[in-house]
Design an enzyme around this catalytic site. Structure first.
Site, PDB file in Angstrom:
ATOM      1  N   ASP A  60     -10.863  -6.633  -3.197  1.00 13.82           N
ATOM      2  CA  ASP A  60      -9.824  -7.287  -4.006  1.00 13.82           C
ATOM      3  C   ASP A  60      -8.699  -7.821  -3.114  1.00 13.82           C
ATOM      4  O   ASP A  60      -8.163  -8.904  -3.355  1.00 13.82           O
ATOM      5  CB  ASP A  60      -9.233  -6.314  -5.031  1.00 13.82           C
ATOM      6  N   GLY A  93      -2.827  -1.863  -7.837  1.00 13.57           N
ATOM      7  CA  GLY A  93      -3.832  -2.630  -7.093  1.00 13.57           C
ATOM      8  C   GLY A  93      -5.253  -2.208  -7.363  1.00 13.57           C
ATOM      9  O   GLY A  93      -6.101  -3.032  -7.738  1.00 13.57           O
ATOM     10  N   ASP A 101      -4.119  -6.490  -8.044  1.00 15.94           N
ATOM     11  CA  ASP A 101      -4.314  -7.537  -7.031  1.00 15.94           C
ATOM     12  C   ASP A 101      -5.014  -8.739  -7.644  1.00 15.94           C
ATOM     13  O   ASP A 101      -4.667  -9.889  -7.372  1.00 15.94           O
ATOM     14  CB  ASP A 101      -5.143  -7.008  -5.854  1.00 15.94           C
ATOM     15  N   HIS A 110       0.849  -1.184   0.000  1.00 12.28           N
ATOM     16  CA  HIS A 110       0.000   0.000   0.000  1.00 12.28           C
ATOM     17  C   HIS A 110       0.890   1.241   0.000  1.00 12.28           C
ATOM     18  O   HIS A 110       2.077   1.174   0.324  1.00 12.28           O
ATOM     19  CB  HIS A 110      -0.914   0.000   1.225  1.00 12.28           C
ATOM     20  N   HIS A 141     -10.177  -0.594  -2.585  1.00 11.16           N
ATOM     21  CA  HIS A 141     -10.268  -1.899  -3.239  1.00 11.16           C
ATOM     22  C   HIS A 141     -10.110  -3.044  -2.228  1.00 11.16           C
ATOM     23  O   HIS A 141      -9.604  -4.112  -2.551  1.00 11.16           O
ATOM     24  CB  HIS A 141      -9.230  -2.000  -4.362  1.00 11.16           C
ATOM     25  N   ASP A 148      -1.262  -1.594   4.811  1.00  6.99           N
ATOM     26  CA  ASP A 148      -1.427  -0.473   5.731  1.00  6.99           C
ATOM     27  C   ASP A 148      -2.740  -0.705   6.473  1.00  6.99           C
ATOM     28  O   ASP A 148      -3.811  -0.417   5.951  1.00  6.99           O
ATOM     29  CB  ASP A 148      -1.461   0.844   4.957  1.00  6.99           C
ATOM     30  N   ARG A 169      -7.549 -14.532   0.511  1.00 10.12           N
ATOM     31  CA  ARG A 169      -8.329 -15.777   0.550  1.00 10.12           C
ATOM     32  C   ARG A 169      -7.746 -16.803  -0.422  1.00 10.12           C
ATOM     33  O   ARG A 169      -7.604 -17.984  -0.101  1.00 10.12           O
ATOM     34  CB  ARG A 169      -9.806 -15.495   0.230  1.00 10.12           C
TER      35      ARG A 169
END
Length: 137
Positions: free
Chosen positions: A90, A55, A60, A8, A87, A80, A96
């Site tokens: 995402d 991202g 991502d 980030h 997002h 962060d 996951r």
């Protein structure tokens, strides 16, 4: 190994310093990154990096697709936790996918430090263990 590097905005300096500190180890592997992060790491460290979109623009998800296709071995994602990310869905999906596909992921410097040192000592055997478990099922 294929390693994704993501950070980030407020963590970009940290991941650049991390990449410079572990240049020797990282240079032995294929590196992938989201847009701005990859550009800044490459310019600061001289490491060769395949770059995707930023991202928020789908980077991502592009890395997530590599994970789902079993083409990514490790993810280092300096998040962060104190700033809301537009997002966030995402990001959650990417993490996951790491869990679903048994991809080691570090979201901070401490975890990344442990993972990269294990990588240097070739202490990663999770794929062998997973394959052995699948054979026994």
């Amino acid at each position: 190994m294929n390693i994704a590097l993501i950070a980030h905005d407020k963590k970009k300096k940290d991941i650049i310093q991390f990449a410079k500190s572990y240049h020797t180890i990282l240079s032995k592997h294929q590196l992938f990154a989201t847009g701005t992060t990859g550009k800044q790491i490459s310019e600061s460290s001289g490491l060769s990096i395949t770059r995707y979109q930023s991202g928020p623009l789908g980077g991502d998800q592009q890395i997530g697709a590599k994970i789902a296709a079993e083409e990514m071995d490790m993810v280092i994602f300096f998040r962060d936790p104190l700033t809301a990310q537009p997002h966030e869905p995402d990001i959650s999906a990417l993490l996951r996918l790491c869990d679903v596909h048994q991809i080691p992921v570090a979201t901070n410097l401490a975890g990344a430090d442990i993972m990269i040192k294990a990588l240097d000592h070739e202490d990663f055997e999770w794929r062998t263990i997973i394959e052995e478990n699948r054979k026994q099922e």
